[in-house]
Design a protein around this motif. Structure first.
Motif: not given
Length: 397
Positions: A318-339
């Motif tokens: 949550m510190e090293t990645v800014r979602h949509g700017e420097t990477g993508l973050l997905f809800p932990p454990g959520d295989a569909r969101a990761l896919a």
């Protein structure tokens, strides 16, 4: 505080000098201490990184500090006390719990400054575990490798601001530089992974093969993406990393890939000695850890290589990645969101992936370099010793 006019001797202690973030941080500080005019010593069991200590100007002292029994810790404390006396050690820096217990006892007897770094999550899942962990909160200075860890040290272990220093880990931005990787290195990595240069996108997950790192979740996500045909691009996923001795987890993953019908897309890369080339080859890097990462060095190294990263949204990510700017973050454990995020990255244009990667590298250059970590840690030593290690190293080319 004692002021040193002679060469300060800094002893780092840890269980072993094999592969891993703790070990690599130790070697990075060996280099920094030597460049600043100090004498770096490392006490640990043997490992593949021992030659690096000598290479960077330090000396390795073989000592099995990983044993956790009270008797073993007491014996190691006696050995460390002798080393402190014979080597004229100015300060001891402990990076793991069992070595820290021995070092704390030795430093107390010799009145030697004692620094600790809290590298891991270190759960408290059985009686006495918190007390065992607590030694890493008892240094004259306590280094947290992220704000996530610093908050825990304040909340759960009562470390105050006077002793606490937050020093994020970093990437060596000279080594992890997309401009520095050339064709022969890339070819060698491709051959080691048994991948033909046929244009298939490489999805890379670099992590030790243990369940909590999330390789199983990644396989589930890839199977969802494949089954629902969210991308038409050919792809292969490489799991880079070794497993603990006698672990059956690699076999479990192979069986899972076969059952999901994606075995032909999966490669087990084992230990990789050229991670910059591995990252340069990859379309994206996935870090789907099931538990919060205390820092997540591989995320920062991938960003330094200007690669898109997809990371579970907890811990230091949550510190090293800014979602949509420097990477993508997905809800932990959520295989569909990761896919969905993997497929979206595969389907994105070259320009979109490049923009994400370049923004990530700029963020690393600004906040997460090895050099800034080294300088900040030397500053901690200077606080306790009255030395000028930071100034001395700043003067080196």
């Amino acid at each position: 505080m004692k002021t040193f006019t002679s060469r300060p001797v800094i002893l780092q202690v840890l269980p072993t000098l094999d592969a891993g973030g703790v070990e690599r941080g130790t070697i990075e500080m060996v280099q920094a201490i030597a460049e600043a005019g100090g004498l770096p010593l490392v006490a640990s069991a043997e490992g593949r990184l021992v030659p690096k200590v000598t290479y960077y100007g330090g000396r390795h002292i073989p000592l099995d500090l990983g044993r956790k029994s009270p008797l073993a810790i007491l014996r190691n404390a006696i050995r460390l006390k002798s080393i402190i006396a014979s080597e004229g050690v100015s300060l001891v820096h402990a990076r793991s719990r069992a070595p820290a217990w021995a070092a704390k006892l030795a430093c107390r007897r010799k009145k030697t400054p004692f620094v600790t770094t809290w590298h891991g999550v270190h759960n408290e899942n059985f009686p006495g575990k918190k007390a065992y962990n607590a030694v890493l909160s008892e240094g004259d200075r306590v280094i947290a490798i992220s704000n996530f860890i610093a908050d825990r040290l304040k909340r759960d272990y009562g470390v105050n601001d006077e002793r606490l220093r937050t020093i994020p880990r970093g990437a060596d931005t000279l080594q992890f530089d997309p401009e520095a990787v050339r064709g022969e290195r890339v070819r060698a990595v491709l051959e080691s992974w048994n991948i033909d240069d046929d244009g298939a996108a490489i999805i890379l997950m670099p992590a030790r093969l243990t369940e909590w790192k999330g390789q199983g979740l990644l396989l589930d996500a890839l199977a969802i993406m494949q089954r629902e045909q969210w991308t038409t691009r050919p792809w292969v996923c490489v799991l880079v990393g070794s497993a603990p001795k006698k672990s059956g987890f690699p076999n479990t993953l192979e069986a899972q890939a076969r059952e999901l019908g994606i075995a032909s897309h999966i490669r087990f890369g084992g230990h990789c000695s050229d991670m910059p080339a591995a990252l340069a080859l990859s379309e994206m890097i996935v870090v789907p850890s099931l538990r919060p990462e205390p820092f997540g060095r591989v995320v920062v190294e991938a960003q330094a290589m200007a690669r898109p990263v997809i990371v579970a949204a907890h811990g230091a990510a949550m510190e090293t990645v800014r979602h949509g700017e420097t990477g993508l973050l997905f809800p932990p454990g959520d295989a569909r969101a990761l896919a969905e995020m993997i497929a979206a990255t595969l389907e994105a244009s070259v320009e979109q992936r490049m923009a994400l990667g370049l923004a990530a590298r700029e963020n690393v250059l600004a906040h997460y370099t090895t050099r800034s970590m080294q300088q900040a840690t030397l500053g901690v030593y200077d606080e306790l010793l009255g030395t000028t290690l930071v100034v001395n190293r700043a003067a080196t080319p």
